[in-house]
Motif scaffolding. Structure first.
Motif, PDB file in Angstrom:
ATOM      1  N   GLU A 208     -66.849   8.938  83.841  1.00 46.05           N
ATOM      2  CA  GLU A 208     -68.062   8.352  84.402  1.00 46.05           C
ATOM      3  C   GLU A 208     -69.294   8.677  83.554  1.00 46.05           C
ATOM      4  O   GLU A 208     -70.311   9.154  84.060  1.00 46.05           O
ATOM      5  CB  GLU A 208     -68.248   8.804  85.851  1.00 46.05           C
ATOM      6  N   LEU A 209     -69.187   8.414  82.255  1.00 48.30           N
ATOM      7  CA  LEU A 209     -70.318   8.649  81.350  1.00 48.30           C
ATOM      8  C   LEU A 209     -71.516   7.807  81.767  1.00 48.30           C
ATOM      9  O   LEU A 209     -71.380   6.615  82.024  1.00 48.30           O
ATOM     10  CB  LEU A 209     -69.939   8.294  79.913  1.00 48.30           C
ATOM     11  N   GLY A 210     -72.679   8.417  81.806  1.00 51.04           N
ATOM     12  CA  GLY A 210     -73.909   7.690  82.108  1.00 51.04           C
ATOM     13  C   GLY A 210     -74.456   6.970  80.897  1.00 51.04           C
ATOM     14  O   GLY A 210     -75.184   5.984  81.021  1.00 51.04           O
ATOM     15  N   SER A 211     -74.103   7.455  79.704  1.00 51.36           N
ATOM     16  CA  SER A 211     -74.515   6.846  78.442  1.00 51.36           C
ATOM     17  C   SER A 211     -73.458   7.193  77.404  1.00 51.36           C
ATOM     18  O   SER A 211     -72.660   8.114  77.593  1.00 51.36           O
ATOM     19  CB  SER A 211     -75.898   7.359  78.026  1.00 51.36           C
ATOM     20  N   PRO A 212     -73.444   6.463  76.295  1.00 53.77           N
ATOM     21  CA  PRO A 212     -72.410   6.703  75.288  1.00 53.77           C
ATOM     22  C   PRO A 212     -72.525   8.088  74.651  1.00 53.77           C
ATOM     23  O   PRO A 212     -73.597   8.688  74.600  1.00 53.77           O
ATOM     24  CB  PRO A 212     -72.670   5.627  74.228  1.00 53.77           C
ATOM     25  N   ILE A 213     -71.391   8.581  74.164  1.00 52.26           N
ATOM     26  CA  ILE A 213     -71.377   9.755  73.296  1.00 52.26           C
ATOM     27  C   ILE A 213     -71.719   9.230  71.914  1.00 52.26           C
ATOM     28  O   ILE A 213     -71.021   8.364  71.376  1.00 52.26           O
ATOM     29  CB  ILE A 213     -70.001  10.441  73.306  1.00 52.26           C
ATOM     30  N   VAL A 214     -72.827   9.716  71.355  1.00 50.31           N
ATOM     31  CA  VAL A 214     -73.371   9.161  70.114  1.00 50.31           C
ATOM     32  C   VAL A 214     -73.074  10.090  68.947  1.00 50.31           C
ATOM     33  O   VAL A 214     -73.224  11.317  69.059  1.00 50.31           O
ATOM     34  CB  VAL A 214     -74.899   8.942  70.259  1.00 50.31           C
ATOM     35  N   GLU A 215     -72.682   9.494  67.840  1.00 52.18           N
ATOM     36  CA  GLU A 215     -72.409  10.246  66.626  1.00 52.18           C
ATOM     37  C   GLU A 215     -73.566  11.180  66.294  1.00 52.18           C
ATOM     38  O   GLU A 215     -74.726  10.775  66.276  1.00 52.18           O
ATOM     39  CB  GLU A 215     -72.201   9.271  65.463  1.00 52.18           C
ATOM     40  N   GLY A 216     -73.248  12.458  66.074  1.00 48.10           N
ATOM     41  CA  GLY A 216     -74.241  13.443  65.645  1.00 48.10           C
ATOM     42  C   GLY A 216     -75.075  14.055  66.742  1.00 48.10           C
ATOM     43  O   GLY A 216     -75.805  15.004  66.491  1.00 48.10           O
ATOM     44  N   GLU A 217     -74.995  13.538  67.965  1.00 48.76           N
ATOM     45  CA  GLU A 217     -75.770  14.115  69.065  1.00 48.76           C
ATOM     46  C   GLU A 217     -74.950  15.182  69.778  1.00 48.76           C
ATOM     47  O   GLU A 217     -73.739  15.033  69.937  1.00 48.76           O
ATOM     48  CB  GLU A 217     -76.194  13.033  70.057  1.00 48.76           C
ATOM     49  N   PRO A 218     -75.583  16.280  70.225  1.00 53.31           N
ATOM     50  CA  PRO A 218     -74.846  17.337  70.922  1.00 53.31           C
ATOM     51  C   PRO A 218     -74.196  16.834  72.205  1.00 53.31           C
ATOM     52  O   PRO A 218     -74.754  15.992  72.903  1.00 53.31           O
ATOM     53  CB  PRO A 218     -75.926  18.366  71.263  1.00 53.31           C
ATOM     54  N   VAL A 219     -73.000  17.347  72.482  1.00 52.69           N
ATOM     55  CA  VAL A 219     -72.296  17.079  73.727  1.00 52.69           C
ATOM     56  C   VAL A 219     -72.047  18.435  74.386  1.00 52.69           C
ATOM     57  O   VAL A 219     -71.122  19.138  74.020  1.00 52.69           O
ATOM     58  CB  VAL A 219     -70.956  16.352  73.476  1.00 52.69           C
ATOM     59  N   PRO A 220     -72.911  18.855  75.317  1.00 52.78           N
ATOM     60  CA  PRO A 220     -72.725  20.166  75.946  1.00 52.78           C
ATOM     61  C   PRO A 220     -71.521  20.148  76.891  1.00 52.78           C
ATOM     62  O   PRO A 220     -71.438  19.309  77.776  1.00 52.78           O
ATOM     63  CB  PRO A 220     -74.035  20.404  76.691  1.00 52.78           C
ATOM     64  N   VAL A 221     -70.587  21.064  76.645  1.00 57.12           N
ATOM     65  CA  VAL A 221     -69.396  21.192  77.474  1.00 57.12           C
ATOM     66  C   VAL A 221     -69.117  22.673  77.685  1.00 57.12           C
ATOM     67  O   VAL A 221     -69.209  23.457  76.740  1.00 57.12           O
ATOM     68  CB  VAL A 221     -68.170  20.526  76.819  1.00 57.12           C
ATOM     69  N   THR A 222     -68.803  23.061  78.894  1.00 59.00           N
ATOM     70  CA  THR A 222     -68.405  24.432  79.198  1.00 59.00           C
ATOM     71  C   THR A 222     -66.967  24.392  79.692  1.00 59.00           C
ATOM     72  O   THR A 222     -66.644  23.603  80.598  1.00 59.00           O
ATOM     73  CB  THR A 222     -69.314  25.035  80.279  1.00 59.00           C
ATOM     74  N   VAL A 223     -66.097  25.209  79.081  1.00 59.72           N
ATOM     75  CA  VAL A 223     -64.692  25.277  79.514  1.00 59.72           C
ATOM     76  C   VAL A 223     -64.431  26.652  80.104  1.00 59.72           C
ATOM     77  O   VAL A 223     -65.123  27.605  79.824  1.00 59.72           O
ATOM     78  CB  VAL A 223     -63.714  24.978  78.356  1.00 59.72           C
TER      79      VAL A 223
END
Length: 133
Positions: A118-133
């Protein structure tokens, strides 16, 4: 939850994306090492994206990856790709992934992976994607 600094890796379509820990989480002690995290760039309108990482358990006991979170999506699911006859199928793993002591588990395309749903916007090349595992 284990986190790690952003790492760049080429995606299958040749476009790198970045992962980074949420603010204030970097540097926390953990027996789980997070290495080479990356996400595929997604086209506009994509409802989900794939996330990949290698997790190494440096602890004395077995552990589990039970889930992940990201502020860019409603939910993150753990999935596996498996062959069903001649068809590759994706299925959620609600029980998580075992992380045996002293071993590494790699989440990669075509196998275990994270689905950013359910992405609200695209994952964009070079932009940070904050994820906690």
């Amino acid at each position: 939850m284990a986190t790690n600094d952003a790492v760049n890796k080429r995606t299958a379509i040749g476009r790198p994306s970045w992962w980074c820990p949420p603010e204030g989480m970097a540097g926390q002690a953990s027996s789980i090492e997070v290495a080479h995290p990356w996400a595929r760039a997604t086209p506009p309108g994509a409802g989900a994206g794939g996330g990949f990482v290698t997790l190494t358990n440096h602890g004395d006991g077995d552990d589990m990856l039970l889930g992940a979170t990201s502020p860019i999506t409603e939910r993150v699911e753990i999935h596996i790709m498996e062959m069903d006859g001649d068809v590759m199928r994706m299925a959620p793993l609600p029980g998580g992934i075992e992380l045996p002591a002293g071993e590494s588990v790699t989440l990669a395309p075509g196998g275990l992976h994270l689905m950013l749903m359910e992405l609200g916007s695209p994952i964009v090349e070079g932009e940070p994607v904050p994820v906690t595992v």
